[in-house]
Design a protein around this motif. Structure first.
Motif, PDB file in Angstrom:
ATOM      1  N   GLN A 255       0.831  -1.200   0.000  1.00  0.00           N
ATOM      2  CA  GLN A 255       0.000   0.000   0.000  1.00  0.00           C
ATOM      3  C   GLN A 255       0.871   1.257   0.000  1.00  0.00           C
ATOM      4  O   GLN A 255       0.544   2.240  -0.676  1.00  0.00           O
ATOM      5  CB  GLN A 255      -0.947  -0.010   1.202  1.00  0.00           C
ATOM      6  N   THR A 256       1.985   1.242   0.711  1.00  0.00           N
ATOM      7  CA  THR A 256       2.904   2.386   0.694  1.00  0.00           C
ATOM      8  C   THR A 256       3.433   2.612  -0.720  1.00  0.00           C
ATOM      9  O   THR A 256       3.469   3.748  -1.207  1.00  0.00           O
ATOM     10  CB  THR A 256       4.072   2.166   1.679  1.00  0.00           C
ATOM     11  N   ILE A 257       3.825   1.536  -1.387  1.00  0.00           N
ATOM     12  CA  ILE A 257       4.314   1.657  -2.766  1.00  0.00           C
ATOM     13  C   ILE A 257       3.210   2.190  -3.668  1.00  0.00           C
ATOM     14  O   ILE A 257       3.445   3.078  -4.502  1.00  0.00           O
ATOM     15  CB  ILE A 257       4.872   0.308  -3.263  1.00  0.00           C
TER      16      ILE A 257
ATOM     17  N   HIS B 171      10.471   2.679   0.273  1.00  0.00           N
ATOM     18  CA  HIS B 171       9.326   2.043  -0.404  1.00  0.00           C
ATOM     19  C   HIS B 171       8.454   3.101  -1.081  1.00  0.00           C
ATOM     20  O   HIS B 171       7.980   2.896  -2.204  1.00  0.00           O
ATOM     21  CB  HIS B 171       8.491   1.216   0.576  1.00  0.00           C
ATOM     22  N   LEU B 172       8.251   4.204  -0.402  1.00  0.00           N
ATOM     23  CA  LEU B 172       7.464   5.285  -0.995  1.00  0.00           C
ATOM     24  C   LEU B 172       8.157   5.808  -2.253  1.00  0.00           C
ATOM     25  O   LEU B 172       7.515   6.041  -3.282  1.00  0.00           O
ATOM     26  CB  LEU B 172       7.262   6.407   0.030  1.00  0.00           C
ATOM     27  N   ILE B 173       9.475   5.962  -2.208  1.00  0.00           N
ATOM     28  CA  ILE B 173      10.228   6.433  -3.368  1.00  0.00           C
ATOM     29  C   ILE B 173      10.173   5.416  -4.505  1.00  0.00           C
ATOM     30  O   ILE B 173      10.054   5.794  -5.674  1.00  0.00           O
ATOM     31  CB  ILE B 173      11.671   6.797  -2.967  1.00  0.00           C
ATOM     32  N   LYS B 174      10.215   4.124  -4.187  1.00  0.00           N
ATOM     33  CA  LYS B 174      10.052   3.098  -5.229  1.00  0.00           C
ATOM     34  C   LYS B 174       8.722   3.300  -5.943  1.00  0.00           C
ATOM     35  O   LYS B 174       8.652   3.237  -7.173  1.00  0.00           O
ATOM     36  CB  LYS B 174      10.098   1.695  -4.621  1.00  0.00           C
ATOM     37  N   GLY B 175       7.683   3.546  -5.172  1.00  0.00           N
ATOM     38  CA  GLY B 175       6.366   3.777  -5.763  1.00  0.00           C
ATOM     39  C   GLY B 175       6.329   5.046  -6.605  1.00  0.00           C
ATOM     40  O   GLY B 175       5.746   5.057  -7.697  1.00  0.00           O
ATOM     41  N   ILE B 176       6.944   6.119  -6.110  1.00  0.00           N
ATOM     42  CA  ILE B 176       6.972   7.378  -6.868  1.00  0.00           C
ATOM     43  C   ILE B 176       7.657   7.155  -8.212  1.00  0.00           C
ATOM     44  O   ILE B 176       7.155   7.582  -9.260  1.00  0.00           O
ATOM     45  CB  ILE B 176       7.669   8.494  -6.059  1.00  0.00           C
TER      46      ILE B 176
ATOM     47  N   GLU C 130      -4.839  17.447  -5.340  1.00  0.00           N
ATOM     48  CA  GLU C 130      -5.032  16.512  -6.451  1.00  0.00           C
ATOM     49  C   GLU C 130      -4.757  15.079  -6.003  1.00  0.00           C
ATOM     50  O   GLU C 130      -5.494  14.162  -6.351  1.00  0.00           O
ATOM     51  CB  GLU C 130      -4.110  16.889  -7.619  1.00  0.00           C
ATOM     52  N   PHE C 131      -3.729  14.878  -5.213  1.00  0.00           N
ATOM     53  CA  PHE C 131      -3.406  13.556  -4.685  1.00  0.00           C
ATOM     54  C   PHE C 131      -4.562  13.022  -3.851  1.00  0.00           C
ATOM     55  O   PHE C 131      -4.930  11.851  -3.956  1.00  0.00           O
ATOM     56  CB  PHE C 131      -2.117  13.636  -3.860  1.00  0.00           C
ATOM     57  N   LYS C 132      -5.150  13.884  -3.046  1.00  0.00           N
ATOM     58  CA  LYS C 132      -6.270  13.478  -2.180  1.00  0.00           C
ATOM     59  C   LYS C 132      -7.440  12.971  -3.032  1.00  0.00           C
ATOM     60  O   LYS C 132      -8.100  12.010  -2.659  1.00  0.00           O
ATOM     61  CB  LYS C 132      -6.702  14.668  -1.331  1.00  0.00           C
ATOM     62  N   LYS C 133      -7.646  13.603  -4.193  1.00  0.00           N
ATOM     63  CA  LYS C 133      -8.742  13.179  -5.078  1.00  0.00           C
ATOM     64  C   LYS C 133      -8.457  11.843  -5.755  1.00  0.00           C
ATOM     65  O   LYS C 133      -9.379  11.085  -6.016  1.00  0.00           O
ATOM     66  CB  LYS C 133      -8.958  14.218  -6.185  1.00  0.00           C
ATOM     67  N   THR C 134      -7.184  11.579  -6.070  1.00  0.00           N
ATOM     68  CA  THR C 134      -6.876  10.390  -6.867  1.00  0.00           C
ATOM     69  C   THR C 134      -6.294   9.228  -6.086  1.00  0.00           C
ATOM     70  O   THR C 134      -6.326   8.097  -6.561  1.00  0.00           O
ATOM     71  CB  THR C 134      -5.859  10.756  -7.991  1.00  0.00           C
ATOM     72  N   ALA C 135      -5.756   9.459  -4.925  1.00  0.00           N
ATOM     73  CA  ALA C 135      -5.032   8.421  -4.192  1.00  0.00           C
ATOM     74  C   ALA C 135      -5.915   7.235  -3.807  1.00  0.00           C
ATOM     75  O   ALA C 135      -5.436   6.114  -3.710  1.00  0.00           O
ATOM     76  CB  ALA C 135      -4.374   9.007  -2.936  1.00  0.00           C
ATOM     77  N   PHE C 136      -7.170   7.468  -3.608  1.00  0.00           N
ATOM     78  CA  PHE C 136      -8.028   6.404  -3.101  1.00  0.00           C
ATOM     79  C   PHE C 136      -9.070   5.978  -4.117  1.00  0.00           C
ATOM     80  O   PHE C 136     -10.011   5.273  -3.783  1.00  0.00           O
ATOM     81  CB  PHE C 136      -8.679   6.853  -1.795  1.00  0.00           C
ATOM     82  N   ALA C 137      -8.883   6.403  -5.368  1.00  0.00           N
ATOM     83  CA  ALA C 137      -9.859   6.056  -6.418  1.00  0.00           C
ATOM     84  C   ALA C 137      -9.698   4.620  -6.847  1.00  0.00           C
ATOM     85  O   ALA C 137      -8.691   3.997  -6.697  1.00  0.00           O
ATOM     86  CB  ALA C 137      -9.669   6.984  -7.614  1.00  0.00           C
TER      87      ALA C 137
END
Length: 160
Positions: free
Chosen positions: A11-13, A41-46, A153-160
């Motif tokens: 989920q972090t990724i 892990h977050l950077i891997k996802g980015i 924008e992240f808040k709108k798309t992160a959980f879609a």
């Protein structure tokens, strides 16, 4: 400010991927947190969200790794810095960090607190913290109009 709970590494990724999809040249992301809170892990996802196929790992010994975004992001550079070994902010002179955050790519800095007052005034700070064995909170703190809109924008798309 936005607080998110990540329940596991995957989920972090994935949260990193969603954030990466929204980044553009000139963006500066600071990661400030203890060991094992998921910064890399977050950077891997980015990097994945930017379309990079490069292997992402923490650049503890070289200080800055450079990856390439995918064609959908113009193959822009992704600079990944790890300042953990920096003992004095003066050590940053001449390593290319200022060029990285002022350049035509995205700059991601782990242990950014080690840079002292050298960081520009506008950025997105992400503060990951332990909640439980695999659970983390990620606090996104925008500094500046670009990063306020990025978090919105992240808040709108992160959980879609």
């Amino acid at each position: 400010m936005l607080d998110i709970i990540s329940h596991n590494v995957a989920q972090t990724i994935r949260l990193g991927q969603r954030l990466g999809e929204l980044l553009r040249p000139g963006d500066l992301i600071l990661l400030l947190g203890d060991f094992g809170t998921g910064k890399t892990h977050l950077i891997k996802g980015i990097a994945q969200g930017l379309g990079s196929a490069d292997l992402v790992n923490s650049p503890s010994f070289v200080l800055i790794n450079e990856y390439r975004a995918g064609p959908q992001h113009g193959r822009m550079p992704i600079f990944h810095a790890d300042l953990y070994r920096i003992e004095d902010a003066d050590e940053l002179a001449g390593i290319g960090l200022e060029e990285a955050w002022a350049g035509d790519g995205v700059c991601l800095i782990e242990w950014a607190e080690q840079a002292g007052g050298r960081i520009p005034g506008e950025y997105l700070a992400i503060h990951p913290q332990h909640l439980a064995e695999t659970k983390r909170t990620l606090r996104l703190v925008p500094q500046g109009a670009r990063y306020e809109s990025l978090v919105a924008e992240f808040k709108k798309t992160a959980f879609a």
